[in-house]
Design a protein around this motif. Structure first.
Motif, PDB file in Angstrom:
ATOM      1  N   LEU A 149       0.825  -1.215   0.000  1.00  0.00           N
ATOM      2  CA  LEU A 149       0.000   0.000   0.000  1.00  0.00           C
ATOM      3  C   LEU A 149       0.856   1.261   0.000  1.00  0.00           C
ATOM      4  O   LEU A 149       0.587   2.215  -0.739  1.00  0.00           O
ATOM      5  CB  LEU A 149      -0.942   0.010   1.203  1.00  0.00           C
ATOM      6  CG  LEU A 149      -2.107  -0.955   1.150  1.00  0.00           C
ATOM      7  CD1 LEU A 149      -2.871  -0.939   2.461  1.00  0.00           C
ATOM      8  CD2 LEU A 149      -3.034  -0.600   0.010  1.00  0.00           C
ATOM      9  N   PHE A 150       1.885   1.281   0.805  1.00  0.00           N
ATOM     10  CA  PHE A 150       2.740   2.462   0.848  1.00  0.00           C
ATOM     11  C   PHE A 150       3.519   2.653  -0.444  1.00  0.00           C
ATOM     12  O   PHE A 150       3.721   3.781  -0.893  1.00  0.00           O
ATOM     13  CB  PHE A 150       3.670   2.420   2.058  1.00  0.00           C
ATOM     14  CG  PHE A 150       2.977   2.813   3.328  1.00  0.00           C
ATOM     15  CD1 PHE A 150       2.595   4.137   3.543  1.00  0.00           C
ATOM     16  CD2 PHE A 150       2.680   1.880   4.289  1.00  0.00           C
ATOM     17  CE1 PHE A 150       1.947   4.509   4.698  1.00  0.00           C
ATOM     18  CE2 PHE A 150       2.023   2.237   5.439  1.00  0.00           C
ATOM     19  CZ  PHE A 150       1.659   3.555   5.656  1.00  0.00           C
ATOM     20  N   VAL A 151       3.946   1.564  -1.066  1.00  0.00           N
ATOM     21  CA  VAL A 151       4.626   1.680  -2.357  1.00  0.00           C
ATOM     22  C   VAL A 151       3.668   2.235  -3.404  1.00  0.00           C
ATOM     23  O   VAL A 151       4.021   3.131  -4.184  1.00  0.00           O
ATOM     24  CB  VAL A 151       5.206   0.310  -2.791  1.00  0.00           C
ATOM     25  CG1 VAL A 151       5.673   0.339  -4.233  1.00  0.00           C
ATOM     26  CG2 VAL A 151       6.350  -0.089  -1.872  1.00  0.00           C
ATOM     27  N   ILE A 152       2.446   1.738  -3.425  1.00  0.00           N
ATOM     28  CA  ILE A 152       1.446   2.245  -4.368  1.00  0.00           C
ATOM     29  C   ILE A 152       1.180   3.723  -4.110  1.00  0.00           C
ATOM     30  O   ILE A 152       1.065   4.531  -5.047  1.00  0.00           O
ATOM     31  CB  ILE A 152       0.144   1.422  -4.284  1.00  0.00           C
ATOM     32  CG1 ILE A 152       0.381   0.007  -4.816  1.00  0.00           C
ATOM     33  CG2 ILE A 152      -0.981   2.097  -5.068  1.00  0.00           C
ATOM     34  CD1 ILE A 152      -0.781  -0.939  -4.575  1.00  0.00           C
ATOM     35  N   MET A 153       1.103   4.107  -2.828  1.00  0.00           N
ATOM     36  CA  MET A 153       0.868   5.511  -2.496  1.00  0.00           C
ATOM     37  C   MET A 153       2.000   6.394  -3.005  1.00  0.00           C
ATOM     38  O   MET A 153       1.771   7.508  -3.478  1.00  0.00           O
ATOM     39  CB  MET A 153       0.722   5.690  -0.984  1.00  0.00           C
ATOM     40  CG  MET A 153      -0.607   5.204  -0.449  1.00  0.00           C
ATOM     41  SD  MET A 153      -0.712   5.184   1.360  1.00  0.00           S
ATOM     42  CE  MET A 153      -0.197   6.822   1.794  1.00  0.00           C
ATOM     43  N   GLN A 154       3.231   5.901  -2.929  1.00  0.00           N
ATOM     44  CA  GLN A 154       4.364   6.696  -3.390  1.00  0.00           C
ATOM     45  C   GLN A 154       4.422   6.779  -4.916  1.00  0.00           C
ATOM     46  O   GLN A 154       4.786   7.815  -5.466  1.00  0.00           O
ATOM     47  CB  GLN A 154       5.678   6.104  -2.863  1.00  0.00           C
ATOM     48  CG  GLN A 154       5.873   6.299  -1.385  1.00  0.00           C
ATOM     49  CD  GLN A 154       5.936   7.768  -1.011  1.00  0.00           C
ATOM     50  OE1 GLN A 154       6.556   8.575  -1.672  1.00  0.00           O
ATOM     51  NE2 GLN A 154       5.250   8.116   0.067  1.00  0.00           N
ATOM     52  N   LEU A 155       4.053   5.714  -5.578  1.00  0.00           N
ATOM     53  CA  LEU A 155       4.132   5.698  -7.035  1.00  0.00           C
ATOM     54  C   LEU A 155       2.946   6.394  -7.698  1.00  0.00           C
ATOM     55  O   LEU A 155       3.106   7.033  -8.731  1.00  0.00           O
ATOM     56  CB  LEU A 155       4.226   4.248  -7.536  1.00  0.00           C
ATOM     57  CG  LEU A 155       5.483   3.488  -7.120  1.00  0.00           C
ATOM     58  CD1 LEU A 155       5.413   2.050  -7.613  1.00  0.00           C
ATOM     59  CD2 LEU A 155       6.731   4.180  -7.648  1.00  0.00           C
TER      60      LEU A 155
END
Length: 173
Positions: free
Chosen positions: A12-18
């Motif tokens: 989720l955090f990776v998706i939020m950053q990308l």
């Protein structure tokens, strides 16, 4: 199961950053759904946090803040509070007193949410960077909020959990 939970949160955090165009609340609800479907948590546990009285109180106060903004009450309050303030220091003193006292008796998140548009409008008219007032008023709201139990969302949530734990312990006795 713990590894799967950590993997979901990291994803989720990776998706939020990308992808910054996705709403944070939608991402976390999707993560909650994944953990529920994978039987990491039960459906009752998934909804337990959303039904906490403190969370509902915070949500309700944010709705009230939005209603006050759309009705023009906050604009009127802003004009009364900051109408004659010409400098950043004058505005900060006026805001500081009001926000610190209000945050002790109202939820500080809602107080800041209500005052943000007022401060940003005042800053735009005076060609002042909004961060020069928003950051200090957020700290002043925190200061006022920790003076009472109802001032911060954190103390409300912790109080709700402590009350629940105490009630469970009393039932065991």
């Amino acid at each position: 199961m713990a590894t799967f939970s950590i993997l979901v949160v990291v994803t989720l955090f990776v998706i939020m950053q990308l992808r910054r165009n996705l709403a944070t609340d939608q991402l976390f609800l999707a993560g909650l759904l994944v953990l529920t479907v994978a039987n990491v948590i039960t459906p009752a546990e998934a909804f337990e946090g959303l039904s906490n009285p403190a969370v509902l109180t915070i949500s309700g106060l944010l709705v009230v803040a939005a209603g006050l903004r759309s009705s023009g009450v906050l604009d009127w309050l802003g004009n009364r509070l900051l109408g004659t303030a010409q400098t950043q220091t004058q505005a900060l003193i006026r805001l500081g007193i009001v926000i610190t006292v209000a945050s002790a008796f109202l939820l500080n998140t809602a107080v800041v949410a209500m005052m943000m548009p007022v401060v940003i409008d005042w800053c735009r008219r005076r060609n002042v960077s909004p961060s020069r007032l928003l950051i200090p008023i957020s700290y002043l709201a925190i200061l006022g909020g920790v003076c009472t139990l109802i001032g911060t969302s954190t103390t409300l949530v912790v109080n709700g959990e402590l009350t629940r734990i105490h009630q469970e312990e009393v039932q065991l006795i």
